[in-house]
Write a protein that holds these residues in place. Structure first.
Motif, PDB file in Angstrom:
ATOM      1  N   THR A  56       0.828  -1.216   0.000  1.00 30.29           N
ATOM      2  CA  THR A  56       0.000   0.000   0.000  1.00 30.29           C
ATOM      3  C   THR A  56       0.859   1.262   0.000  1.00 30.29           C
ATOM      4  N   HIS A  57       1.975   1.246   0.760  1.00 32.74           N
ATOM      5  CA  HIS A  57       2.857   2.413   0.797  1.00 32.74           C
ATOM      6  C   HIS A  57       4.138   2.032   1.513  1.00 32.74           C
ATOM      7  N   THR A  58       5.104   2.963   1.480  1.00 33.15           N
ATOM      8  CA  THR A  58       6.470   2.625   1.875  1.00 33.15           C
ATOM      9  C   THR A  58       6.864   3.226   3.216  1.00 33.15           C
ATOM     10  N   HIS A  59       5.965   3.162   4.196  1.00 39.12           N
ATOM     11  CA  HIS A  59       6.400   3.435   5.569  1.00 39.12           C
ATOM     12  C   HIS A  59       6.995   2.154   6.146  1.00 39.12           C
ATOM     13  N   ARG A  60       7.877   2.334   7.129  1.00 36.40           N
ATOM     14  CA  ARG A  60       8.719   1.216   7.561  1.00 36.40           C
ATOM     15  C   ARG A  60       7.959   0.138   8.317  1.00 36.40           C
ATOM     16  N   ASP A  61       6.697   0.393   8.631  1.00 36.61           N
ATOM     17  CA  ASP A  61       5.904  -0.663   9.254  1.00 36.61           C
ATOM     18  C   ASP A  61       5.112  -1.463   8.204  1.00 36.61           C
ATOM     19  N   HIS A  62       5.279  -1.163   6.918  1.00 38.92           N
ATOM     20  CA  HIS A  62       4.490  -1.849   5.879  1.00 38.92           C
ATOM     21  C   HIS A  62       5.313  -2.623   4.845  1.00 38.92           C
ATOM     22  N   SER A  63       6.434  -2.052   4.387  1.00 38.69           N
ATOM     23  CA  SER A  63       7.118  -2.651   3.229  1.00 38.69           C
ATOM     24  C   SER A  63       8.472  -3.322   3.488  1.00 38.69           C
ATOM     25  N   PRO A  64       9.180  -3.064   4.603  1.00 45.43           N
ATOM     26  CA  PRO A  64      10.534  -3.642   4.706  1.00 45.43           C
ATOM     27  C   PRO A  64      10.598  -5.169   4.729  1.00 45.43           C
ATOM     28  N   ALA A  65       9.505  -5.874   4.997  1.00 47.76           N
ATOM     29  CA  ALA A  65       9.539  -7.342   4.952  1.00 47.76           C
ATOM     30  C   ALA A  65       9.426  -7.874   3.524  1.00 47.76           C
ATOM     31  N   VAL A  66       9.255  -6.987   2.538  1.00 45.94           N
ATOM     32  CA  VAL A  66       9.084  -7.449   1.157  1.00 45.94           C
ATOM     33  C   VAL A  66      10.262  -8.292   0.666  1.00 45.94           C
ATOM     34  N   PRO A  67      11.529  -7.836   0.822  1.00 42.14           N
ATOM     35  CA  PRO A  67      12.629  -8.649   0.261  1.00 42.14           C
ATOM     36  C   PRO A  67      12.656 -10.075   0.816  1.00 42.14           C
ATOM     37  N   ALA A  68      12.461 -10.220   2.126  1.00 43.93           N
ATOM     38  CA  ALA A  68      12.502 -11.566   2.723  1.00 43.93           C
ATOM     39  C   ALA A  68      11.359 -12.426   2.198  1.00 43.93           C
ATOM     40  N   LEU A  69      10.171 -11.830   2.068  1.00 38.39           N
ATOM     41  CA  LEU A  69       9.015 -12.604   1.596  1.00 38.39           C
ATOM     42  C   LEU A  69       9.172 -12.968   0.113  1.00 38.39           C
ATOM     43  N   LYS A  70       9.743 -12.046  -0.631  1.00 38.13           N
ATOM     44  CA  LYS A  70       9.974 -12.316  -2.055  1.00 38.13           C
ATOM     45  C   LYS A  70      11.028 -13.420  -2.229  1.00 38.13           C
ATOM     46  N   ARG A  71      12.093 -13.359  -1.437  1.00 37.59           N
ATOM     47  CA  ARG A  71      13.131 -14.401  -1.498  1.00 37.59           C
ATOM     48  C   ARG A  71      12.537 -15.772  -1.196  1.00 37.59           C
ATOM     49  N   ALA A  72      11.646 -15.821  -0.217  1.00 39.72           N
ATOM     50  CA  ALA A  72      11.092 -17.109   0.229  1.00 39.72           C
ATOM     51  C   ALA A  72      10.049 -17.653  -0.732  1.00 39.72           C
ATOM     52  N   THR A  73       9.383 -16.781  -1.491  1.00 36.82           N
ATOM     53  CA  THR A  73       8.234 -17.225  -2.292  1.00 36.82           C
ATOM     54  C   THR A  73       8.412 -17.037  -3.794  1.00 36.82           C
TER      55      THR A  73
END
Ligand SMILES: [Zn+2]
Length: 304
Positions: free
Chosen positions: A82-99
């Motif tokens: 939804t947006h790039t505040h640090r409580d929303h998007s920083p887990a993206v790289p780890a989730l993308k790596r895993a999936t």
């Protein structure tokens, strides 16, 4: 002042466990409670078997592990942000790596306007400047997965790149931090802009989704009615600011003290930025005057 909005703070969720508030929509709340996040950031899972995840959340390995556990034996095909505040998007790289899922968003973090000379970026630490989506979505674009289709709904105001997502099969909107049940959204320049924010609220009323799943707090039913309360609240706030200026107050700290009665001390800085957001809008509309660009330390007066 905020009492006019029918806030709902009823939320009894254990962090990092999955529940299903609506068939086909699951959620996992991160364990990051705070004055800006309520009890934690909500990550949502759309569909079953081949799924999409909305807002992976903060950089917290326990939360990523909980999300992966919730979709065990399923395939994550899409990640929406939804947006790039640090409580929303920083887990993206780890989730993308895993999936291996494809990441969709409006775009990278950016301010709503250029910085003024000498202006500090007050909430700079809140922006995730490393984020870059695989696919940049435009307003109205539809992304289809197995058993679901999601429409991108640009909603600038809280951040310039804020995007809500409409789940078309269910008349549901994933509202991010644009509209929340537990509190008003923070509109803090230069990330946020009040004129954009109000336009985005009016856009949501016209769309008419009935249920919102926000980035923090419980789901919102009868959503258009709730958004109308949000709009009235901002108009009342604007009236209060104009009233204080008419009484001779000139600076943002005095106005915050006068109109934010009983505010959580941790939110005073954000309240000042919210008043600044109103000042920017009022100056643009010719109702208020200041010297130079509207600034947090500026002096303001009615234009008359
Ligand atoms: Zn936010």
């Amino acid at each position: 002042m905020a009492d006019d909005i029918p806030f709902d703070k009823n939320l009894n969720l254990t962090p990092d466990t999955v529940d299903e508030p609506m068939p086909g929509v699951r959620r996992v709340m991160a364990d990051n409670p705070g004055p800006f996040t309520f009890k934690g950031t909500m990550s949502y899972i759309i569909g079953r078997g081949e799924v999409a995840i909305v807002d992976p959340g903060p950089d917290d390995p326990a939360h990523v592990a909980a999300l992966l556990d919730a979709v065990r034996n399923e395939t994550v095909t899409h990640i929406f942000v939804t947006h790039t505040h640090r409580d929303h998007s920083p887990a993206v790289p780890a989730l993308k790596r895993a999936t291996g899922a494809t990441v969709y968003a409006e775009g990278p973090h950016r301010a709503a306007r250029p910085l003024h000379i000498g202006e500090q970026k007050a909430l700079d630490s809140s922006g995730d400047r490393d984020f870059m989506p695989d696919v940049r979505l435009k307003d109205g674009e539809v992304v289809t997965g197995k058993g679901w289709s999601v429409e991108a709904v640009t909603t600038p105001g809280h951040t310039a790149n804020h995007m809500a997502y409409a789940l078309r099969e269910k008349n549901v909107l994933f509202a991010g931090d644009h509209v929340m049940a537990w509190a008003t959204s923070i509109v803090a320049p230069p990330d946020g802009a009040m004129s954009d924010y109000m336009a985005s609220l009016n856009k949501l009323v016209r769309r008419g989704e009935t249920t919102y799943f926000p980035g923090h707090g419980p789901a919102i039913g009868d959503a258009s009615r709730f958004v109308n309360y949000y709009i009235l609240h901002r108009k009342a706030r604007e009236d209060s600011i104009l009233h204080r200026l008419g009484k001779g107050e000139t600076d943002i700290p005095s106005i915050v003290r006068a109109i934010y009665i009983g505010i959580d001390p941790r939110l005073v800085g954000a309240a000042g930025l919210s008043v600044l957001a109103h000042m920017e809008d009022l100056v643009t509309r010719g109702l208020v005057k200041t010297d130079g660009p509207p600034a947090i330390g500026g002096m303001y007066r009615l234009a008359k």
